[in-house]
Design an enzyme around this catalytic site. Structure first.
Site, PDB file in Angstrom:
ATOM      1  N   LYS A  57      30.978  58.254  75.148  1.00  0.00           N
ATOM      2  CA  LYS A  57      32.144  57.773  74.401  1.00  0.00           C
ATOM      3  C   LYS A  57      33.283  57.423  75.363  1.00  0.00           C
ATOM      4  O   LYS A  57      33.934  56.382  75.228  1.00  0.00           O
ATOM      5  CB  LYS A  57      32.597  58.831  73.380  1.00  0.00           C
ATOM      6  CG  LYS A  57      31.635  58.945  72.204  1.00  0.00           C
ATOM      7  CD  LYS A  57      31.901  60.155  71.321  1.00  0.00           C
ATOM      8  CE  LYS A  57      30.807  60.270  70.261  1.00  0.00           C
ATOM      9  NZ  LYS A  57      30.930  61.431  69.377  1.00  0.00           N
ATOM     10  N   GLN A 101      34.409  66.823  69.005  1.00  0.00           N
ATOM     11  CA  GLN A 101      32.954  66.737  68.962  1.00  0.00           C
ATOM     12  C   GLN A 101      32.354  67.907  68.189  1.00  0.00           C
ATOM     13  O   GLN A 101      32.723  69.064  68.407  1.00  0.00           O
ATOM     14  CB  GLN A 101      32.406  66.693  70.399  1.00  0.00           C
ATOM     15  CG  GLN A 101      30.917  66.433  70.501  1.00  0.00           C
ATOM     16  CD  GLN A 101      30.500  65.032  70.055  1.00  0.00           C
ATOM     17  OE1 GLN A 101      31.296  64.089  70.078  1.00  0.00           O
ATOM     18  NE2 GLN A 101      29.259  64.881  69.638  1.00  0.00           N
ATOM     19  N   ASP A 124      37.003  59.323  63.576  1.00  0.00           N
ATOM     20  CA  ASP A 124      35.650  59.697  63.147  1.00  0.00           C
ATOM     21  C   ASP A 124      35.470  59.478  61.644  1.00  0.00           C
ATOM     22  O   ASP A 124      34.351  59.412  61.148  1.00  0.00           O
ATOM     23  CB  ASP A 124      35.421  61.198  63.412  1.00  0.00           C
ATOM     24  CG  ASP A 124      34.468  61.467  64.571  1.00  0.00           C
ATOM     25  OD1 ASP A 124      33.665  60.566  64.892  1.00  0.00           O
ATOM     26  OD2 ASP A 124      34.534  62.570  65.131  1.00  0.00           O
TER      27      ASP A 124
HETATM   28  N1  GUN Z   1      28.386  65.142  66.684  1.00  0.00           N
HETATM   29  C1  GUN Z   1      27.334  64.295  66.486  1.00  0.00           C
HETATM   30  N2  GUN Z   1      27.777  63.097  66.097  1.00  0.00           N
HETATM   31  C2  GUN Z   1      29.129  63.174  66.042  1.00  0.00           C
HETATM   32  C3  GUN Z   1      30.145  62.245  65.709  1.00  0.00           C
HETATM   33  O1  GUN Z   1      29.910  61.085  65.373  1.00  0.00           O
HETATM   34  N3  GUN Z   1      31.412  62.703  65.795  1.00  0.00           N
HETATM   35  C4  GUN Z   1      31.697  63.980  66.153  1.00  0.00           C
HETATM   36  N4  GUN Z   1      32.967  64.340  66.188  1.00  0.00           N
HETATM   37  N5  GUN Z   1      30.779  64.856  66.461  1.00  0.00           N
HETATM   38  C5  GUN Z   1      29.504  64.459  66.403  1.00  0.00           C
END
Ligand code: GUN
Length: 290
Positions: A57, A101, A124
């Site tokens: 990311k 996350q 998100d």
């Molecule tokens: N863990 C797995 N996929 C995601 C996501 O898209 N966002 C977040 N914050 N955590 C994750």
């Protein structure tokens, strides 16, 4: 001799590259106004998969000319400490998007943390305010994975009106928001899950199938209507350690009209939509101060 047709593969990498070029262009345009879109990624603990995700990311941000900060904390961080960090990021003008996350360590209430994020920075799309906005059709951030699936359907010029879409999986992150997005485009939507008695009877009726369960071979060729569009959100591994989705790609591609591969399908689109959401958060912020 009969020849079996092969579905058109929707190339997530190619579409992601096109969309990221547009993000970079719009980010550049904002810089002229003194704004650089900024994303804060917060990782608590040492989950191996999460480490890879957050690294990807942050790299995607820098490749597109977005500012990003990665805050990594020990698994012993308390809930109160994390809430204090979220509060600080909510008030940081250089940060337009906040991503905590998941999963978080068991002693931290993930819902409480998500609800602490300012909805204007919830890139998100996990906050109840974002989920509510999607449900009633108001502007807000859409969760990145289903949003990426919608962009993939758009990329093949697919008109959902009057089509039957079957979503397999009912998570807050993919299944439920996916169903709402398909509904908003006038599809008839069925959500299937672990308590659905006859999944095959449902999927055989579908013009569009989204598989988002997290289990290999949830969808096999005998469950797909010829010509259907099949989107594979799964991220699993074969016993040999090879990355695979929820769909039996080899079999289903002989029946479907379109199919997304794993890897190289929905995955790259998820990060792309995170960039799009962060950029849009910055654009809204800039517009509100203009
Ligand atoms: N863990 C797995 N996929 C995601 C996501 O898209 N966002 C977040 N914050 N955590 C994750």
């Amino acid at each position: 001799m009969s020849t079996s047709a092969i579905a058109t593969t929707i190339d997530g990498n190619a579409l992601a590259a096109r969309l990221r070029t547009d993000v970079a262009r719009r980010a550049e345009a904002l810089k002229i106004h003194g704004v650089t879109p900024g994303l804060a990624v917060v990782l608590v603990g040492d989950n191996q998969a999460s480490q890879v995700y957050v690294r990807n990311k942050v790299k995607a941000c820098s490749d597109a000319g977005l500012h990003s900060v990665l805050e990594k904390y020990d698994a012993t961080m308390t809930e109160a400490e994390l809430l204090a960090r979220v509060d600080a990021l909510n008030n940081d003008p250089a940060i337009h998007g906040i991503l905590v996350q998941l999963p978080l360590p068991a002693h931290i209430d993930a819902n409480k943390v998500i609800e602490a994020i300012a909805p204007a920075k919830d890139v998100d799309g996990f906050h109840v305010a974002s989920a509510g906005a999607l449900m009633v059709g108001q502007p807000g951030f859409w969760p990145c994975t289903p949003y990426g699936c919608m962009k993939m359907l758009e990329s093949i010029g697919y008109d959902l009106r009057g089509k039957h879409a079957v979503v397999i999986g009912r998570s807050n992150i993919v299944g439920k928001p996916m169903a709402l997005m398909l509904l908003q485009k006038n599809a008839t939507v069925t959500i299937c899950h672990s308590a659905t008695p006859d999944l095959k009877a449902m999927t055989l009726q579908a013009d569009v199938i989204v598989a988002a369960v997290g289990k290999r071979n949830v969808l096999t060729a005998d469950m797909v209507k010829p010509g259907a569009v099949v989107m594979d959100v799964g991220m699993n591994r074969t016993p040999e350690g090879k990355l695979c989705g929820d769909v039996d790609f080899e079999g289903v591609q002989k029946v479907a009209g379109f199919i997304t591969p794993v890897p190289g399908g929905v995955g790259p689109m998820t990060i792309t939509m995170l960039l799009v959401n962060t950029l849009e958060a910055a654009e809204r912020d800039a517009a509100s101060r203009a």
